[in-house]
Design a protein around this motif. Structure first.
Motif, mmCIF file in Angstrom:
data_model
loop_
_atom_site.group_PDB
_atom_site.id
_atom_site.type_symbol
_atom_site.label_atom_id
_atom_site.label_comp_id
_atom_site.label_asym_id
_atom_site.label_seq_id
_atom_site.Cartn_x
_atom_site.Cartn_y
_atom_site.Cartn_z
ATOM 1 N N ASP A 253 -9.107 -4.233 5.864
ATOM 2 C CA ASP A 253 -8.939 -4.106 7.591
ATOM 3 C C ASP A 253 -7.527 -5.138 7.822
ATOM 4 O O ASP A 253 -6.803 -4.787 8.479
ATOM 5 C CB ASP A 253 -10.070 -4.642 8.113
ATOM 6 N N ARG A 254 -7.593 -6.494 6.973
ATOM 7 C CA ARG A 254 -6.546 -7.257 6.975
ATOM 8 C C ARG A 254 -5.222 -6.650 6.824
ATOM 9 O O ARG A 254 -4.321 -6.817 7.692
ATOM 10 C CB ARG A 254 -6.904 -8.566 6.250
ATOM 11 N N LEU B 246 -9.926 3.757 -7.348
ATOM 12 C CA LEU B 246 -10.970 3.034 -7.296
ATOM 13 C C LEU B 246 -10.490 1.731 -6.736
ATOM 14 O O LEU B 246 -11.781 0.978 -6.418
ATOM 15 C CB LEU B 246 -11.255 2.616 -8.879
ATOM 16 N N GLN B 247 -9.427 1.307 -6.535
ATOM 17 C CA GLN B 247 -9.170 0.031 -5.826
ATOM 18 C C GLN B 247 -8.786 0.094 -4.382
ATOM 19 O O GLN B 247 -8.165 -0.869 -3.740
ATOM 20 C CB GLN B 247 -7.906 -0.473 -6.579
ATOM 21 N N TYR B 248 -8.992 1.611 -4.076
ATOM 22 C CA TYR B 248 -8.337 1.763 -2.649
ATOM 23 C C TYR B 248 -9.005 0.886 -1.610
ATOM 24 O O TYR B 248 -8.130 0.309 -0.816
ATOM 25 C CB TYR B 248 -8.642 3.173 -2.053
ATOM 26 N N THR B 249 -10.353 0.663 -1.461
ATOM 27 C CA THR B 249 -10.781 -0.179 -0.597
ATOM 28 C C THR B 249 -10.528 -1.542 -0.432
ATOM 29 O O THR B 249 -10.581 -2.191 0.513
ATOM 30 C CB THR B 249 -12.405 0.164 -0.296
ATOM 31 N N THR B 250 -10.208 -1.892 -1.632
ATOM 32 C CA THR B 250 -9.940 -3.308 -1.905
ATOM 33 C C THR B 250 -8.609 -3.836 -1.482
ATOM 34 O O THR B 250 -8.125 -4.839 -0.878
ATOM 35 C CB THR B 250 -10.142 -3.861 -3.436
ATOM 36 N N ILE B 251 -7.536 -2.866 -1.833
ATOM 37 C CA ILE B 251 -6.146 -2.912 -1.498
ATOM 38 C C ILE B 251 -5.770 -2.738 0.018
ATOM 39 O O ILE B 251 -5.164 -3.569 0.845
ATOM 40 C CB ILE B 251 -5.283 -1.987 -2.281
ATOM 41 N N MET B 252 -6.519 -1.469 0.507
ATOM 42 C CA MET B 252 -6.100 -1.308 1.894
ATOM 43 C C MET B 252 -7.334 -1.694 2.862
ATOM 44 O O MET B 252 -8.045 -0.932 3.570
ATOM 45 C CB MET B 252 -5.906 0.336 1.875
ATOM 46 N N PHE C 143 0.135 -4.489 8.364
ATOM 47 C CA PHE C 143 0.886 -3.225 8.060
ATOM 48 C C PHE C 143 1.484 -2.632 9.528
ATOM 49 O O PHE C 143 2.513 -2.668 9.675
ATOM 50 C CB PHE C 143 0.515 -2.225 7.216
ATOM 51 N N VAL C 144 0.482 -2.293 10.492
ATOM 52 C CA VAL C 144 0.610 -1.817 11.655
ATOM 53 C C VAL C 144 1.622 -2.855 12.389
ATOM 54 O O VAL C 144 2.463 -2.544 13.189
ATOM 55 C CB VAL C 144 -0.694 -1.498 12.335
ATOM 56 N N LEU C 145 1.044 -4.231 12.701
ATOM 57 C CA LEU C 145 1.874 -5.279 13.159
ATOM 58 C C LEU C 145 3.313 -5.463 12.693
ATOM 59 O O LEU C 145 4.237 -5.550 13.480
ATOM 60 C CB LEU C 145 1.033 -6.725 13.081
ATOM 61 N N GLY C 146 3.352 -5.204 11.414
ATOM 62 C CA GLY C 146 4.865 -5.394 10.806
ATOM 63 C C GLY C 146 5.543 -4.072 11.441
ATOM 64 O O GLY C 146 6.893 -4.213 11.375
ATOM 65 N N CYS C 147 5.009 -3.072 11.451
ATOM 66 C CA CYS C 147 5.642 -1.854 11.807
ATOM 67 C C CYS C 147 6.177 -1.902 13.483
ATOM 68 O O CYS C 147 7.285 -1.624 13.734
ATOM 69 C CB CYS C 147 4.957 -0.507 11.925
ATOM 70 N N PRO D 7 -8.668 3.574 6.821
ATOM 71 C CA PRO D 7 -7.237 3.094 7.076
ATOM 72 C C PRO D 7 -6.260 4.255 7.506
ATOM 73 O O PRO D 7 -5.626 4.104 8.464
ATOM 74 C CB PRO D 7 -6.663 2.744 5.445
ATOM 75 N N ILE D 8 -6.262 5.376 6.990
ATOM 76 C CA ILE D 8 -5.497 6.623 7.518
ATOM 77 C C ILE D 8 -5.597 6.800 8.997
ATOM 78 O O ILE D 8 -4.725 7.032 9.826
ATOM 79 C CB ILE D 8 -5.818 7.712 6.696
ATOM 80 N N TYR D 9 -6.775 6.811 9.304
ATOM 81 C CA TYR D 9 -7.251 7.105 10.609
ATOM 82 C C TYR D 9 -6.843 5.978 11.640
ATOM 83 O O TYR D 9 -6.438 5.984 12.781
ATOM 84 C CB TYR D 9 -8.594 7.596 11.025
ATOM 85 N N PHE D 10 -6.981 4.711 11.268
ATOM 86 C CA PHE D 10 -6.264 3.782 11.969
ATOM 87 C C PHE D 10 -4.880 3.754 12.219
ATOM 88 O O PHE D 10 -4.355 3.462 13.172
ATOM 89 C CB PHE D 10 -6.840 2.427 11.168
ATOM 90 N N PHE D 11 -4.284 3.888 11.042
ATOM 91 C CA PHE D 11 -2.611 4.292 11.052
ATOM 92 C C PHE D 11 -2.422 5.353 11.954
ATOM 93 O O PHE D 11 -1.400 5.464 12.883
ATOM 94 C CB PHE D 11 -2.151 4.686 9.754
#
Length: 295
Positions: free
Chosen positions: A120-121, A112-118, A126-130, A40-44
């Motif tokens: 691809d969808r 522990l929940q990072y990959t579930t919360i963040m 988030f990016v489209l919202g920005c 996610p961070i590199y996608f952002f």
């Protein structure tokens, strides 16, 4: 402006522009092709690089043209297009920096929940919202601005087409437009800054609770690059837009040059040279290219 000073400034702007665009293109390419950067961070960061390229391309070539030719005239359509992209991209960057703060918060506060919360969808939303929010920020002042009546002069006291010097050559009353611009700027600043501060309050609280000094150092190192970029972005924004009008345009010209050329280059170096993973991926890519060229 003396000839030597103008020459130095022109070379400086040209080099910073070339390095900024080339560096961000490399960052985007690495994020697209390397499996280690499919997070996610590199996608952002990839989207941040796209915004930085647009921002500098809209501003710096116009600065270079004005400085090398001495021609400060600008067409109405060109001015509207430049202002649209400057404000749109600038606002989108602030919201993207806010999203990146949230990403750091989730990574540290809920690992522990990072990959579930963040997933691809969520990242895509988030990016489209920005990008969409950046568009919503620019539409009210732009729709009012295009209705203003300009005087005969098409010369503005700036290197490019900026809102403050542009309003100085408007014949009609600009008070309402200026209030709208200031309101949108303040709302964008306050909303994103509060979100960033809240995210980092939780991040710092979590880091301080980590058992070992090594863990705390690693966690702070992960966030430090983003914190520096946030400080640079908000600092320049506050200086240009949230300051007394009596300060005038002259100092804004210098800050605008730094904001559109030097700071994007600094952001690039902060996110790449301070990032061991990006540096390693870059070195590996160079080795692969060198190996393929030999064979």
């Amino acid at each position: 402006m003396t000839h030597n000073y103008k020459f130095f400034l022109t070379v400086f702007l040209f080099l910073t522009y070339i390095f900024t665009v080339a560096g961000n293109l490399i960052m985007i390419l690495l994020a697209l092709v390397d499996v280690h950067l499919k997070t996610p961070i590199y996608f952002f960061l990839c989207n941040f690089s796209i915004l930085e390229i647009i921002f500098t391309t809209v501003c710096v070539p116009r600065f270079l043209y004005s400085m090398t030719t001495g021609d400060k005239s600008v067409t109405y359509n060109a001015c509207v297009v430049q202002l649209f992209f400057v404000i749109f991209v600038g606002a989108a960057e602030f919201f993207l920096l806010t999203v990146m703060s949230y990403d750091h918060y989730v990574a540290i506060y809920k690992p522990l929940q990072y990959t579930t919360i963040m997933n691809d969808r969520v990242c895509t939303i988030f990016v489209l919202g920005c990008w969409l929010t950046g568009l919503l920020v620019i539409l009210p002042p732009l729709s009012l601005g295009v209705q203003l009546d300009f005087c005969n002069s098409n010369l503005i006291d700036h290197f490019g087409c900026d809102a403050s010097p542009l309003l100085k050559i408007v014949c009609s009353d600009t008070q309402f437009v200026e209030q709208i611009v200031l309101t949108m700027a303040v709302l964008t600043l306050i909303f994103t800054l509060v979100c960033v501060i809240v995210s980092y309050a939780y991040i710092i609280k979590t880091i301080l609770r980590l058992p070992s000094a090594q863990q705390r150092k690693k966690a702070f190192s992960t966030c430090s690059s983003h914190m520096i970029v946030v400080s640079l972005s908000y600092g320049s924004f506050i200086f240009i837009y949230i300051k007394p009008a009596k300060e005038g345009v002259a100092l804004n010209k210098v800050v605008s040059l730094l904001n559109t050329s030097f700071i994007p280059l600094m952001n690039l170096f902060i996110y790449t040279l301070r990032n061991k993973q990006v540096k390693q991926v870059f070195k590996d890519s160079i080795k692969k290219i060198a190996f393929l060229s030999e064979h």
